[in-house]
Design a protein around this motif. Structure first.
Motif, PDB file in Angstrom:
ATOM      1  N   GLN A  41       0.940  -1.300   0.125  1.00 26.43           N
ATOM      2  CA  GLN A  41      -0.032   0.006   0.132  1.00 26.43           C
ATOM      3  C   GLN A  41       1.047   1.200  -0.191  1.00 26.43           C
ATOM      4  O   GLN A  41       0.497   2.223  -0.600  1.00 26.43           O
ATOM      5  N   ILE A  66       6.166 -12.115   7.515  1.00 24.06           N
ATOM      6  CA  ILE A  66       4.563 -12.718   7.316  1.00 24.06           C
ATOM      7  C   ILE A  66       3.902 -11.523   6.793  1.00 24.06           C
ATOM      8  O   ILE A  66       3.498 -10.567   7.512  1.00 24.06           O
ATOM      9  N   SER A 112       0.027 -10.666   5.313  1.00 21.04           N
ATOM     10  CA  SER A 112      -1.611 -10.937   4.988  1.00 21.04           C
ATOM     11  C   SER A 112      -2.081 -10.015   3.820  1.00 21.04           C
ATOM     12  O   SER A 112      -2.058 -10.389   2.664  1.00 21.04           O
ATOM     13  N   GLY A 113      -2.158  -8.895   4.279  1.00 19.93           N
ATOM     14  CA  GLY A 113      -2.876  -7.863   3.287  1.00 19.93           C
ATOM     15  C   GLY A 113      -1.666  -6.645   3.084  1.00 19.93           C
ATOM     16  O   GLY A 113      -2.050  -5.746   1.961  1.00 19.93           O
ATOM     17  N   TYR A 140       2.151   0.155   7.959  1.00 15.68           N
ATOM     18  CA  TYR A 140       2.663   1.397   7.379  1.00 15.68           C
ATOM     19  C   TYR A 140       4.029   1.473   7.433  1.00 15.68           C
ATOM     20  O   TYR A 140       4.488   2.312   6.722  1.00 15.68           O
ATOM     21  N   LEU A 183       0.309 -14.748   2.447  1.00 12.65           N
ATOM     22  CA  LEU A 183      -0.890 -15.689   2.724  1.00 12.65           C
ATOM     23  C   LEU A 183      -1.917 -15.315   1.852  1.00 12.65           C
ATOM     24  O   LEU A 183      -3.160 -15.646   2.135  1.00 12.65           O
ATOM     25  N   CYS A 185     -10.780   0.369   5.848  1.00 16.27           N
ATOM     26  CA  CYS A 185     -10.441   0.134   4.477  1.00 16.27           C
ATOM     27  C   CYS A 185     -10.480  -1.220   3.952  1.00 16.27           C
ATOM     28  O   CYS A 185     -10.162  -2.147   4.747  1.00 16.27           O
ATOM     29  N   GLY A 187      -5.683  -6.825   5.282  1.00 17.05           N
ATOM     30  CA  GLY A 187      -5.676  -8.243   5.678  1.00 17.05           C
ATOM     31  C   GLY A 187      -6.355  -8.565   6.736  1.00 17.05           C
ATOM     32  O   GLY A 187      -5.712  -7.879   8.021  1.00 17.05           O
ATOM     33  N   HIS A 217      -4.375  -7.275  10.836  1.00 13.62           N
ATOM     34  CA  HIS A 217      -5.322  -6.403  11.339  1.00 13.62           C
ATOM     35  C   HIS A 217      -5.863  -6.810  12.786  1.00 13.62           C
ATOM     36  O   HIS A 217      -5.676  -6.173  13.706  1.00 13.62           O
ATOM     37  N   GLY A 276      -7.709  -3.721  15.636  1.00 16.66           N
ATOM     38  CA  GLY A 276      -8.502  -3.739  14.638  1.00 16.66           C
ATOM     39  C   GLY A 276      -9.845  -2.672  15.140  1.00 16.66           C
ATOM     40  O   GLY A 276     -10.679  -3.060  15.600  1.00 16.66           O
ATOM     41  N   TYR A 316      -0.860   3.359  18.785  1.00 13.20           N
ATOM     42  CA  TYR A 316      -1.545   2.089  18.419  1.00 13.20           C
ATOM     43  C   TYR A 316      -0.721   1.401  17.448  1.00 13.20           C
ATOM     44  O   TYR A 316      -0.309   1.561  16.275  1.00 13.20           O
ATOM     45  N   TYR A 338      -1.283   1.431  13.646  1.00 14.31           N
ATOM     46  CA  TYR A 338      -0.769   2.682  12.951  1.00 14.31           C
ATOM     47  C   TYR A 338       0.632   2.488  13.076  1.00 14.31           C
ATOM     48  O   TYR A 338       1.195   3.398  13.570  1.00 14.31           O
TER      49      TYR A 338
HETATM   50  P1  FDA Z   1       0.489  -6.917   6.796  1.00 20.77           P
HETATM   51  O1  FDA Z   1       0.408  -7.860   5.876  1.00 20.77           O
HETATM   52  O2  FDA Z   1       1.309  -5.578   6.325  1.00 20.77           O
HETATM   53  O3  FDA Z   1       0.949  -7.158   8.221  1.00 20.77           O
HETATM   54  C1  FDA Z   1       0.888  -6.282   9.540  1.00 20.77           C
HETATM   55  C2  FDA Z   1       1.771  -6.867  10.433  1.00 20.77           C
HETATM   56  O4  FDA Z   1       0.914  -7.992  10.853  1.00 20.77           O
HETATM   57  C3  FDA Z   1       3.310  -7.136   9.967  1.00 20.77           C
HETATM   58  O5  FDA Z   1       3.913  -6.977  11.225  1.00 20.77           O
HETATM   59  C4  FDA Z   1       2.952  -8.533   9.754  1.00 20.77           C
HETATM   60  O6  FDA Z   1       4.135  -9.170   9.636  1.00 20.77           O
HETATM   61  C5  FDA Z   1       2.044  -9.270  10.752  1.00 20.77           C
HETATM   62  N1  FDA Z   1       1.107 -10.315  10.104  1.00 20.77           N
HETATM   63  C6  FDA Z   1       0.324 -10.319   9.076  1.00 20.77           C
HETATM   64  N2  FDA Z   1      -0.357 -11.381   8.770  1.00 20.77           N
HETATM   65  C7  FDA Z   1       0.057 -12.113  10.067  1.00 20.77           C
HETATM   66  C8  FDA Z   1      -0.245 -13.475  10.157  1.00 20.77           C
HETATM   67  N3  FDA Z   1      -0.996 -14.069   9.470  1.00 20.77           N
HETATM   68  N4  FDA Z   1       0.338 -13.917  11.438  1.00 20.77           N
HETATM   69  C9  FDA Z   1       1.283 -13.224  12.011  1.00 20.77           C
HETATM   70  N5  FDA Z   1       1.547 -11.956  11.850  1.00 20.77           N
HETATM   71  C10 FDA Z   1       0.951 -11.398  10.699  1.00 20.77           C
HETATM   72  N6  FDA Z   1      -6.245  -0.091  11.076  1.00 20.77           N
HETATM   73  C11 FDA Z   1      -7.514   0.062  11.933  1.00 20.77           C
HETATM   74  O7  FDA Z   1      -7.570  -0.365  13.269  1.00 20.77           O
HETATM   75  N7  FDA Z   1      -8.688   0.708  11.558  1.00 20.77           N
HETATM   76  C12 FDA Z   1      -8.650   1.149  10.267  1.00 20.77           C
HETATM   77  O8  FDA Z   1      -9.508   1.556   9.852  1.00 20.77           O
HETATM   78  C13 FDA Z   1      -7.533   0.942   9.429  1.00 20.77           C
HETATM   79  N8  FDA Z   1      -7.345   1.609   8.072  1.00 20.77           N
HETATM   80  C14 FDA Z   1      -6.362   1.586   7.374  1.00 20.77           C
HETATM   81  C15 FDA Z   1      -6.445   1.956   6.176  1.00 20.77           C
HETATM   82  C16 FDA Z   1      -5.367   1.841   5.238  1.00 20.77           C
HETATM   83  C17 FDA Z   1      -5.207   2.558   3.840  1.00 20.77           C
HETATM   84  C18 FDA Z   1      -4.235   1.228   5.685  1.00 20.77           C
HETATM   85  C19 FDA Z   1      -3.124   0.980   4.873  1.00 20.77           C
HETATM   86  C20 FDA Z   1      -4.096   0.663   7.079  1.00 20.77           C
HETATM   87  C21 FDA Z   1      -4.995   0.862   7.831  1.00 20.77           C
HETATM   88  N9  FDA Z   1      -5.151   0.492   9.050  1.00 20.77           N
HETATM   89  C22 FDA Z   1      -6.259   0.539   9.934  1.00 20.77           C
HETATM   90  C23 FDA Z   1      -3.981  -0.359   9.887  1.00 20.77           C
HETATM   91  C24 FDA Z   1      -4.197  -1.779   9.459  1.00 20.77           C
HETATM   92  O9  FDA Z   1      -4.881  -2.332  10.377  1.00 20.77           O
HETATM   93  C25 FDA Z   1      -2.718  -2.334   9.850  1.00 20.77           C
HETATM   94  O10 FDA Z   1      -1.621  -2.015   8.724  1.00 20.77           O
HETATM   95  C26 FDA Z   1      -2.723  -3.888   9.682  1.00 20.77           C
HETATM   96  O11 FDA Z   1      -1.696  -4.473  10.588  1.00 20.77           O
HETATM   97  C27 FDA Z   1      -2.716  -4.414   8.214  1.00 20.77           C
HETATM   98  O12 FDA Z   1      -2.876  -5.801   8.266  1.00 20.77           O
HETATM   99  P2  FDA Z   1      -2.366  -6.568   6.857  1.00 20.77           P
HETATM  100  O13 FDA Z   1      -2.588  -7.913   7.025  1.00 20.77           O
HETATM  101  O14 FDA Z   1      -3.039  -5.861   5.838  1.00 20.77           O
HETATM  102  O15 FDA Z   1      -0.833  -5.952   6.846  1.00 20.77           O
END
Ligand code: FDA
Length: 501
Positions: A41, A80, A82-83, A87, A103, A148, A152, A156, A161, A445, A448
């Motif tokens: 992102q 690791i 997911s989505g 940041y 994943l 958003c 992932g 999240h 979350g 948080y 973030y």
């Molecule tokens: P990503 O895959 O990047 O992982 C994030 C972290 O979690 C990393 O450290 C990763 O290694 C770890 N991780 C991922 N999957 C895992 C798994 N299966 N097992 C163990 N560890 C794992 N937050 C919020 O609370 N409310 C909101 O409204 C928003 N809005 C928002 C909008 C936008 C545009 C963005 C870019 C981000 C947000 N966020 C948010 C923040 C979001 O909740 C945060 O970035 C999450 O960690 C994203 O999860 P992903 O799996 O997408 O990220």
């Protein structure tokens, strides 16, 4: 089989090397870069580096187990993903030789309408989760999570979350009731076999320090057939300062069905002059007829009228709250690419005492200085958030918090100069806010993610404490102990991982 990573992986995953080559990508694979970039992102981190050796996109749990076992044997760090919304890119960047376990293919959502639960795999997006929950419950159930739809589920939930349902139902992680995890020794465990300590830690402590979460079991929440949404914009000439001042005291005390956040940014007032605009952006779990009298009683100053309100289904409100057209096809929620990517930086704070009008005016002035203004999103707490004890999960920001602040700045032109300008802009506002937010520590948080608040360099406990107590307050100590119990060798490592003791 242990001579090289590929054959180790093939052996432990019990897959032929031909099959393995379809989901174990090395730097020569034609799709290596496109898979790497697919879910990123933040374009600030959109380039591979020579330390990234493999990307694995597992579709069976055995593949994840083999990835862990072989990374250990070959002394590779694991990231690791997911989505990919982290940041600071902790899910796909490292400065030592590493692999990414992505994943994306583990994205199934299984809804149990009768029991009001779902099993959701970590690689699903929130959009996919919301879509399937709404579809399979015929609009009767929803889930409390972020705004958003391309986020992932894996990252999240493991970081908390928060979203517009949290005042009524708490965070996503408060509603996780089971999980399947691959641990540092390559075992697959569920809540019962991992034990309550590890299950506690992954619900908000950032699971990447503890293991790979494959699936979450979550409690779904009831939603009415129609919800009401509105956005009321107010500039300084329209008494934005007084309204924001009043909002701070009452938003955390509103009826739990009502969530009004404030989005603050530099806008244009009359005659094109710079002003601060406060958008009061809301979701109410009920109809306009119910909402308008409630607003007249608790926040008459905002002057909400029935014509300001829109009644839509809960699933359409996901688009609305994300600033999109709520009438667009719901299938867009399944599209992982429909949100526009850019370069960005964010930071966070928590506020426990209302900021005076005089100080709000001073903050507006700082926001308007310079030409790279950061926006601020103020999310009200209270309601269920205040009723959940600080140690229920690792997320400790509960009773007493009036609202959370997210500072956010996004830009679309690359280059060091643009980045410098935007980082200076956001830091100016963040630094000025110090007297008005929590202190000792100045809390943050984890979802973030912000590496400015501290990062591991030498890997000592003292370093981890610096950022850890900001995210987790007193829960940091328990998280550190659990890390020692489940990953004593510190296999799951990053710039912000707990240090085992
Ligand atoms: P990503 O895959 O990047 O992982 C994030 C972290 O979690 C990393 O450290 C990763 O290694 C770890 N991780 C991922 N999957 C895992 C798994 N299966 N097992 C163990 N560890 C794992 N937050 C919020 O609370 N409310 C909101 O409204 C928003 N809005 C928002 C909008 C936008 C545009 C963005 C870019 C981000 C947000 N966020 C948010 C923040 C979001 O909740 C945060 O970035 C999450 O960690 C994203 O999860 P992903 O799996 O997408 O990220």
């Amino acid at each position: 089989h242990e001579l090289n990573f590929d054959s180790c992986f093939s052996f432990h995953s019990k897959e032929s090397s031909t099959n393995v080559s379809t989901f174990l990508l090395d730097t020569h694979s034609p799709s290596f870069s496109s898979v790497f970039e697919s879910s990123i992102q933040n374009l600030r981190f959109n380039s591979t580096n020579q330390k990234l050796l493999y990307i694995i996109t597992p579709y069976l749990y055995e593949h994840v187990q083999a990835a862990i076992i072989c990374s250990k044997i070959h002394r590779l760090q694991v990231r690791i993903r997911s989505g990919g919304h982290d940041y600071e890119a902790l899910s796909y960047k490292a400065d030592v030789p590493f692999i990414i376990i992505d994943l994306v293919k583990l994205n199934k959502v299984k809804v149990n309408r009768g029991k009001r639960t779902a099993w959701v795999q970590s690689g699903a997006t929130l959009g996919e989760l919301y879509y399937h929950v709404a579809n399979e419950s015929r609009g009767k159930l929803g889930f409390t999570a972020g705004v958003c739809p391309t986020i992932g589920v894996g990252g999240h939930i493991s970081g908390g979350g928060q979203g517009v349902l949290m005042r009524k139902f708490g965070l996503s992680s408060d509603n996780a009731v089971d999980a399947i995890v691959v641990t540092a020794d390559g075992a697959v465990v569920d809540r019962q076999s991992m034990g309550e300590d590890l299950f506690w830690a992954i619900r908000g402590g950032g699971a990447a320090s503890f293991g790979v979460v494959l699936e979450w079991k979550i409690k779904l929440v009831p939603v009415p057939p129609k919800v009401t949404v509105f956005t009321i914009p107010r500039t300084l000439e329209q008494k934005a300062t007084k309204l924001v001042h009043r909002w701070q005291a009452i938003a955390p005390k509103f009826h739990k069905d009502l969530f009004i956040r404030v989005i603050l940014f530099v806008g244009k007032g009359s005659q094109g002059r710079k002003t601060i605009q406060a958008n009061f952006n809301a979701l109410f779990l009920g109809t306009t007829d119910q909402l308008v009298p409630l607003m007249q009683k608790s926040f008459p100053e905002l002057g909400l009228k029935p014509e300001d309100c829109k009644e839509i289904s809960w699933i359409q409100s996901i688009f609305y709250i994300n600033g999109e057209d709520p009438g667009q096809p719901l299938e867009l929620l399944l599209d992982r690419k429909h949100v526009q990517k850019g370069f960005f930086k964010a930071k966070s704070d928590f506020v426990t005492k209302p900021i005076s009008e005089k100080h709000l005016e001073a903050i507006w002035k700082v926001m308007q200085d310079g030409d790279t203004p950061a926006i601020m999103i103020w999310d009200p707490y209270g309601g269920q958030m205040a009723e959940i004890p600080e140690d229920f999960t690792p997320f400790p920001h509960r009773a007493g918090v009036l609202y959370n602040i997210q500072y956010f700045t996004k830009w679309f032109e690359g280059g060091a100069l643009a980045e410098k300008k935007h980082l200076e802009g956001i830091n100016r506002v963040y630094n000025f806010m110090a007297p008005f937010v929590t202190k000792n520590p100045r809390a943050a948080y984890i979802n973030y993610r912000d590496l400015d608040i501290g990062r591991n360099i030498k890997g000592t406990l003292e370093e981890a404490k610096v950022w850890g107590e900001k995210y987790f307050k007193r829960n940091f100590e328990r998280l550190t102990k659990i890390k020692g119990e489940v990953d004593y060798e510190n296999f799951f490592k990053s710039e912000q991982n707990f240090v085992p003791i």
